[in-house]
Design a protein around this motif. Structure first.
Motif, PDB file in Angstrom:
ATOM      1  N   SER A 328      -6.726   3.598  -8.110  1.00 10.28           N
ATOM      2  CA  SER A 328      -6.663   2.528  -9.104  1.00 10.28           C
ATOM      3  C   SER A 328      -6.755   1.170  -8.426  1.00 10.28           C
ATOM      4  N   LYS A 329      -7.431   0.257  -9.085  1.00  7.35           N
ATOM      5  CA  LYS A 329      -7.594  -1.092  -8.544  1.00  7.35           C
ATOM      6  C   LYS A 329      -6.254  -1.817  -8.530  1.00  7.35           C
ATOM      7  N   ALA A 330      -5.872  -2.327  -7.378  1.00  8.39           N
ATOM      8  CA  ALA A 330      -4.652  -3.140  -7.248  1.00  8.39           C
ATOM      9  C   ALA A 330      -5.070  -4.604  -7.312  1.00  8.39           C
ATOM     10  N   THR A 331      -4.491  -5.337  -8.229  1.00  7.24           N
ATOM     11  CA  THR A 331      -4.878  -6.740  -8.401  1.00  7.24           C
ATOM     12  C   THR A 331      -4.273  -7.650  -7.346  1.00  7.24           C
ATOM     13  N   CYS A 332      -3.148  -7.225  -6.795  1.00  9.15           N
ATOM     14  CA  CYS A 332      -2.504  -7.988  -5.728  1.00  9.15           C
ATOM     15  C   CYS A 332      -1.574  -7.055  -4.970  1.00  9.15           C
ATOM     16  N   CYS A 333      -1.014  -7.555  -3.895  1.00 12.81           N
ATOM     17  CA  CYS A 333      -0.158  -6.718  -3.049  1.00 12.81           C
ATOM     18  C   CYS A 333       1.049  -6.177  -3.811  1.00 12.81           C
ATOM     19  N   SER A 334       1.570  -6.969  -4.765  1.00 13.63           N
ATOM     20  CA  SER A 334       2.792  -6.565  -5.477  1.00 13.63           C
ATOM     21  C   SER A 334       2.567  -5.379  -6.396  1.00 13.63           C
ATOM     22  N   THR A 335       1.317  -5.088  -6.775  1.00 15.75           N
ATOM     23  CA  THR A 335       1.050  -3.950  -7.665  1.00 15.75           C
ATOM     24  C   THR A 335       0.825  -2.646  -6.907  1.00 15.75           C
ATOM     25  N   ILE A 336       0.748  -2.717  -5.602  1.00 14.34           N
ATOM     26  CA  ILE A 336       0.444  -1.523  -4.810  1.00 14.34           C
ATOM     27  C   ILE A 336       1.501  -0.449  -4.991  1.00 14.34           C
ATOM     28  N   HIS A 337       2.782  -0.807  -4.906  1.00 13.50           N
ATOM     29  CA  HIS A 337       3.844   0.190  -5.021  1.00 13.50           C
ATOM     30  C   HIS A 337       3.906   0.773  -6.432  1.00 13.50           C
ATOM     31  N   ASP A 338       3.578  -0.023  -7.446  1.00 15.23           N
ATOM     32  CA  ASP A 338       3.549   0.497  -8.816  1.00 15.23           C
ATOM     33  C   ASP A 338       2.507   1.603  -8.938  1.00 15.23           C
ATOM     34  N   ILE A 339       1.354   1.403  -8.313  1.00 15.92           N
ATOM     35  CA  ILE A 339       0.293   2.410  -8.350  1.00 15.92           C
ATOM     36  C   ILE A 339       0.711   3.651  -7.558  1.00 15.92           C
ATOM     37  N   LEU A 340       1.320   3.436  -6.399  1.00 17.25           N
ATOM     38  CA  LEU A 340       1.807   4.572  -5.609  1.00 17.25           C
ATOM     39  C   LEU A 340       2.857   5.362  -6.385  1.00 17.25           C
ATOM     40  N   ASP A 341       3.701   4.668  -7.151  1.00 15.96           N
ATOM     41  CA  ASP A 341       4.742   5.340  -7.940  1.00 15.96           C
ATOM     42  C   ASP A 341       4.156   6.267  -8.992  1.00 15.96           C
ATOM     43  N   GLN A 342       2.928   5.986  -9.412  1.00 17.47           N
ATOM     44  CA  GLN A 342       2.267   6.828 -10.415  1.00 17.47           C
ATOM     45  C   GLN A 342       1.470   7.962  -9.775  1.00 17.47           C
ATOM     46  N   GLY A 343       1.611   8.118  -8.464  1.00 17.13           N
ATOM     47  CA  GLY A 343       0.922   9.198  -7.776  1.00 17.13           C
ATOM     48  C   GLY A 343      -0.541   8.918  -7.513  1.00 17.13           C
ATOM     49  N   MET A 344      -0.946   7.665  -7.630  1.00 16.78           N
ATOM     50  CA  MET A 344      -2.343   7.298  -7.417  1.00 16.78           C
ATOM     51  C   MET A 344      -2.505   6.549  -6.095  1.00 16.78           C
ATOM     52  N   ILE A 345      -3.750   6.330  -5.711  1.00 20.25           N
ATOM     53  CA  ILE A 345      -4.064   5.615  -4.480  1.00 20.25           C
ATOM     54  C   ILE A 345      -4.534   4.212  -4.843  1.00 20.25           C
ATOM     55  N   PRO A 346      -3.821   3.173  -4.417  1.00 18.51           N
ATOM     56  CA  PRO A 346      -4.260   1.808  -4.718  1.00 18.51           C
ATOM     57  C   PRO A 346      -5.412   1.375  -3.825  1.00 18.51           C
ATOM     58  N   VAL A 347      -6.348   0.641  -4.427  1.00 25.60           N
ATOM     59  CA  VAL A 347      -7.465   0.055  -3.676  1.00 25.60           C
ATOM     60  C   VAL A 347      -7.434  -1.444  -3.923  1.00 25.60           C
ATOM     61  N   LEU A 348      -7.338  -2.203  -2.852  1.00 30.17           N
ATOM     62  CA  LEU A 348      -7.158  -3.646  -2.942  1.00 30.17           C
ATOM     63  C   LEU A 348      -8.338  -4.362  -2.300  1.00 30.17           C
ATOM     64  N   ALA A 349      -8.833  -5.389  -2.973  1.00 31.58           N
ATOM     65  CA  ALA A 349      -9.872  -6.235  -2.373  1.00 31.58           C
ATOM     66  C   ALA A 349      -9.216  -7.092  -1.297  1.00 31.58           C
ATOM     67  N   ASP A 350      -9.376  -6.694  -0.037  1.00 31.43           N
ATOM     68  CA  ASP A 350      -8.721  -7.358   1.085  1.00 31.43           C
ATOM     69  C   ASP A 350      -9.568  -7.080   2.328  1.00 31.43           C
ATOM     70  N   GLU A 351     -10.684  -7.772   2.425  1.00 26.98           N
ATOM     71  CA  GLU A 351     -11.662  -7.504   3.468  1.00 26.98           C
ATOM     72  C   GLU A 351     -11.099  -7.689   4.866  1.00 26.98           C
ATOM     73  N   GLU A 352     -10.185  -8.629   5.027  1.00 27.60           N
ATOM     74  CA  GLU A 352      -9.646  -8.940   6.353  1.00 27.60           C
ATOM     75  C   GLU A 352      -8.372  -8.165   6.673  1.00 27.60           C
ATOM     76  N   CYS A 353      -7.932  -7.289   5.754  1.00 29.88           N
ATOM     77  CA  CYS A 353      -6.711  -6.499   5.961  1.00 29.88           C
ATOM     78  C   CYS A 353      -5.484  -7.390   6.144  1.00 29.88           C
ATOM     79  N   CYS A 354      -5.461  -8.488   5.380  1.00 33.96           N
ATOM     80  CA  CYS A 354      -4.372  -9.460   5.508  1.00 33.96           C
ATOM     81  C   CYS A 354      -3.023  -8.886   5.066  1.00 33.96           C
ATOM     82  N   ASN A 355      -3.051  -7.913   4.165  1.00 36.44           N
ATOM     83  CA  ASN A 355      -1.806  -7.409   3.598  1.00 36.44           C
ATOM     84  C   ASN A 355      -1.076  -6.412   4.486  1.00 36.44           C
TER      85      ASN A 355
END
Length: 530
Positions: A328-355
């Protein structure tokens, strides 16, 4: 019959209704105590006083039933002011509204030993159970909990036709030899959950059958099969626990897995993968299935061609499912854990791996496959692993994985580098460069076919601007860039698989599986020796 007896009757029939109960009144309220049943169509039994306040309670009760959530409503019998009801009594009233008769529907197709055990488990968990079969002996009442609805058909298809399946239904198919007929009908329904008990080998056979009869990939991907959690279940009772655990996971939109593995608590299980193309997706699936919490980062507009097996596609579509695993698309770093909690894999637009600095992953895997290092360093995580040419293990990363097809594919290197980039695409049925489609000029991509289509040599595949791109050979369209992306001359925009109908564009490739296994081995080795 008093109001509570009528409520009990509605509850036993699983008919949705609300019960309104006066909590508190003051002044000249129409009533100071009382109860009222409100059905979903607005019909009532009993009263809380009549007039505008009662109409308001009915409206609120119907809304509460639709939302499946209780509430407290307040009204003032005045012409104006907060909570005014347009009345002249002058009093106030608070009413509690609770909802009942909303047991989720568990529909069991097949009345054998497994579904009998599932029915018992579902009954304890508060499901409204219906069992369908074509064998009367299997549907003997003594086999199922009290209140189970039994549906007998001349055939299994006839029994299914008698079922009422809605978008809120949970369906489990467990038949002896009629699973093909059952899934062919059930998969076309919009159920919240469809589980199919079958071996991994049989699942592939059944899913191929569904594709041949025109069932969409989206529908097929929505089927949970093999069914249940992997807990080593063997007996019908153990299988029932496994199945109902999965049903509850879907019903409650929960992550599943062990709570002690929550990535907020246990960062030893957290993996960040740079890139979300087909190879990165294969790695992510293998790590996810091994119990790791996986986060992928990508460019904002990924240029992947194997879109049907690339989690990068969720940055365009929101959600993508590959081999039963959803990203699932993660809109920001703070939504990543919410997606993980649902058993899904978050994908974040973060080309430089800043997060990486915010998430503190235990592992970082560079799966961009750019044939050069785009910024991965050893200090991104305690353990960094890179795929393919462009990295020096021991300098840029802790390990590098060989990605070149051949005898050394998947070899783990802890000191040194992989073989250089050959520039030659992998050989499929004797074709290498010939099967790759490249942009003849710079421009915007326009697609004329879709993934999985069978094409002949010379067929129009796409346009770059006004320039056509034709199939260089006959086969299956296995890769194709997203519509509307801007490309440069020579950019890879597609891939034709010469094996045609024998090709598989919906599952992870052998190469991705091999590399994924090597990444997992390298992670375990590095962690054990740190």
């Amino acid at each position: 019959m008093n109001i509570f007896a009528q409520a009990a009757q509605l509850e036993s029939q699983n008919i949705p209704f609300a019960m309104a109960n006066i909590l508190e009144t003051s002044g000249s309220a129409p009533r100071h105590q009382g109860q009222m049943i409100i059905k979903s169509d607005g019909k009532i039994i009993g009263t809380v006083g009549g007039g505008m306040i009662e109409r308001f309670v009915i409206e609120q009760a119907i809304e509460a039933i639709a939302l499946r959530a209780p509430r407290v409503v307040k009204g003032r019998m005045t012409r104006s002011g907060p909570d005014s009801m347009g009345m002249d009594c002058g009093g106030t009233m608070s009413v509690h509204i609770d909802v009942f008769g909303l047991r989720p529907a568990l529909i069991l197709v097949g009345a054998g030993h497994v579904n009998r055990a599932v029915a018992q488990a579902g009954h304890v968990l508060g499901f409204d159970i219906t069992v369908a079969d074509a064998y009367a002996d299997s549907l003997a009442e003594g086999n199922f909990p009290e209140g189970t609805k039994l549906v007998l058909g001349d055939t299994m298809e006839d029994a299914i036709d008698q079922l009422s399946i809605t978008e809120k239904s949970f369906v489990v198919i467990a038949t002896n030899h009629q699973d093909k007929d059952a899934i062919s009908k059930i998969v076309q329904q919009d159920a919240q959950y469809i589980g199919l008990m079958a071996s991994k080998r049989k699942v592939q056979t059944l899913f191929n059958h569904l594709r041949k009869i025109g069932i969409s990939d989206r529908k097929i991907e929505g089927v949970y099969s093999p069914v249940g959690f992997s807990i080593g279940a063997e007996t019908p009772e153990e299988i029932a626990i496994s199945v109902m655990g999965e049903v509850l996971k879907v019903k409650n939109a929960a992550a599943g897995g062990l709570m002690k593995d929550d990535s907020r608590i246990n960062q030893k299980k957290l993996v960040m993968i740079r890139g979300a193309g087909d190879i990165a997706t294969g790695v992510a699936i293998r790590l996810h299935n091994a119990g790791f919490k996986v986060v992928l980062t990508e460019t904002a507009k990924p240029t992947v061609i194997r879109r049907s097996v690339s989690f990068a596609q969720c940055l365009f579509d929101g959600n993508v499912t590959v081999e039963g695993i959803t990203a699932s698309k993660a809109t920001c770093c703070s939504t990543i854990h919410d997606i993980l909690d649902q058993g899904m894999i978050p994908v974040l637009a973060d080309e430089e791996c800043c997060n990486a600095d915010k998430l503190h992953p235990r592992f970082v895997v560079d799966a961009i496959l750019a044939k050069r290092n785009l910024g991965t360093t050893k200090d991104l995580a305690p353990h960094t692993i890179a795929l393919g040419p462009g990295f020096m293990a021991g300098v840029d990363c802790h390990a590098v994985i060989e990605t070149n097809r051949g005898h050394d594919l998947g070899r783990i290197i802890y000191n040194g580098e992989t073989t250089p980039n050959t520039g030659i695409p992998g050989n499929i049925a004797g074709f290498t460069h010939q099967r790759v489609l490249r942009a003849p000029n710079a421009g915007v991509m326009r697609c004329h076919v879709k993934l999985g289509d069978i094409v002949k040599e010379g067929d129009l595949i796409a346009q770059i601007g006004n320039t056509p791109v034709n199939a260089p050979l006959a086969g299956m369209v296995r890769g194709l860039l997203n519509e509307g992306l801007e490309v440069t001359e020579g950019f890879k925009i597609g891939d034709i698989d010469p094996r045609g109908d024998e090709a598989d564009y919906l599952t992870v490739s052998d190469k991705a599986r091999a590399i994924g296994g090597s990444v997992l081995e390298a992670m375990l080795h590095l962690d054990a020796n740190s």
